[in-house]
Design an enzyme around this catalytic site. Structure first.
Site, short mmCIF file in Angstrom:
data_model
loop_
_atom_site.label_atom_id
_atom_site.label_comp_id
_atom_site.label_asym_id
_atom_site.label_seq_id
_atom_site.Cartn_x
_atom_site.Cartn_y
_atom_site.Cartn_z
N HIS A 9 0.83 -1.21 0.00
CA HIS A 9 0.00 0.00 0.00
C HIS A 9 0.87 1.26 0.00
O HIS A 9 2.05 1.24 0.37
CB HIS A 9 -0.93 0.01 1.22
CG HIS A 9 -0.18 0.02 2.52
ND1 HIS A 9 0.39 1.16 3.05
CD2 HIS A 9 0.12 -0.97 3.39
CE1 HIS A 9 0.99 0.88 4.19
NE2 HIS A 9 0.84 -0.42 4.41
N GLY A 10 0.27 2.38 -0.36
CA GLY A 10 0.98 3.65 -0.36
C GLY A 10 1.30 4.13 1.04
O GLY A 10 0.74 3.66 2.04
N THR A 12 1.42 5.98 4.48
CA THR A 12 0.34 6.47 5.34
C THR A 12 0.89 7.43 6.40
O THR A 12 2.10 7.53 6.60
CB THR A 12 -0.37 5.31 6.08
OG1 THR A 12 0.54 4.75 7.03
CG2 THR A 12 -0.85 4.24 5.11
N GLU A 13 -0.03 8.10 7.09
CA GLU A 13 0.35 9.02 8.16
C GLU A 13 1.14 8.29 9.25
O GLU A 13 2.13 8.80 9.77
CB GLU A 13 -0.89 9.67 8.77
CG GLU A 13 -1.70 10.53 7.80
CD GLU A 13 -0.98 11.81 7.39
OE1 GLU A 13 0.05 12.15 8.02
OE2 GLU A 13 -1.45 12.47 6.45
N TRP A 14 0.71 7.09 9.59
CA TRP A 14 1.40 6.33 10.64
C TRP A 14 2.77 5.84 10.18
O TRP A 14 3.67 5.66 10.99
CB TRP A 14 0.54 5.16 11.12
CG TRP A 14 -0.53 5.59 12.11
CD1 TRP A 14 -0.90 6.87 12.40
CD2 TRP A 14 -1.32 4.73 12.92
NE1 TRP A 14 -1.90 6.87 13.34
CE2 TRP A 14 -2.18 5.58 13.67
CE3 TRP A 14 -1.43 3.36 13.07
CZ2 TRP A 14 -3.11 5.07 14.59
CZ3 TRP A 14 -2.35 2.86 13.97
CH2 TRP A 14 -3.19 3.71 14.72
N ASN A 15 2.92 5.60 8.87
CA ASN A 15 4.25 5.25 8.36
C ASN A 15 5.23 6.38 8.65
O ASN A 15 6.36 6.14 9.10
CB ASN A 15 4.21 5.01 6.85
CG ASN A 15 3.51 3.73 6.44
OD1 ASN A 15 3.00 3.65 5.33
ND2 ASN A 15 3.49 2.72 7.29
N GLU A 82 -2.24 -7.35 7.00
CA GLU A 82 -0.95 -7.23 7.67
C GLU A 82 -0.91 -8.11 8.92
O GLU A 82 -1.96 -8.50 9.45
CB GLU A 82 -0.71 -5.76 8.05
CG GLU A 82 0.66 -5.47 8.67
CD GLU A 82 1.83 -5.86 7.78
OE1 GLU A 82 1.98 -7.07 7.53
OE2 GLU A 82 2.59 -4.96 7.37
#
Length: 205
Positions: A9-10, A12-15, A82
């Protein structure tokens, strides 16, 4: 011949926050959306027989951005989700390293021995192998787009390379929207591409 196009996936904010997501979700960033769209352009001339994704919001959104205007058979499968990280989900890596340094060490350095409050790596391997077998049975040939998660793709690499789960973190790193292609023919599996992000380079042009 059957080809799997595995995509993480692209972003994310948490990444960005280095916060573990697992079964929880955070929104795609602007970069995450743009990268997925760029991958869609890259794959525009590839004829896909179907698209499969984890049911997590971030993977479904990424899949739809890659598909763009194309109408393709689209299904979600929970076995592509995940790793379930239990009580770690929503916490930053730094917080976990402080509170549970020994368990985090196992997660990184000896994954086969890791066991938190959710799944272990063998659990992920078992469900991923099961879904792979079903997909091969349902699609004897063609191209399949599979949008999933970082740990899932890392586990898939160990499967295709016949490696121990203790080597799950071996390079290459699986970035957001990275592309990993596997060819299956006459019962043999061949990794054609791993963690490729060349589509992102077009952002710099």
């Amino acid at each position: 011949m059957l080809q799997f196009f595995f995509v993480r996936h692209g972003e994310t904010e948490w990444n960005i926050e280095k916060r573990l997501q697992g079964r929880r979700n955070s929104e795609l960033t602007e970069n995450g959306v743009r990268d997925a769209e760029l991958l869609g352009v890259r794959l525009a001339t590839t004829d896909f027989d179907a698209v499969y994704a984890s049911p997590s919001k971030r993977t479904v959104e990424t899949a739809k951005l890659i598909m763009g205007e194309r109408t393709l058979p689209f299904k979600t499968d929970e076995r592509l989700m995940e790793i379930d990280l239990g009580e770690w989900e929503g916490r930053t890596v730094g917080e976990i390293q402080q509170s549970e340094p020994e368990l985090y060490y196992l997660y990184q350095e000896s994954p086969s021995q890791f066991k938190g409050t959710g799944e272990n790596f063998q659990d992920v391997k078992n469900r991923v192998e099961a879904v792979l077998a079903e997909l091969v049975g349902a699609h004897p040939s063609g191209n399949l787009l599979i949008v999933t998660h970082g740990v899932v793709i890392k586990v898939l690499q160990t499967i295709f390379k016949n490696r121990s789960l203790d080597l799950v973190w071996e390079p290459p790193y699986i970035e957001g929207t990275s592309l990993t292609i596997v060819k299956m023919e006459d019962g043999k599996r061949e990794l054609l591409l791993e963690g490729d992000i060349s589509h992102k380079e077009s952002k710099l042009v």
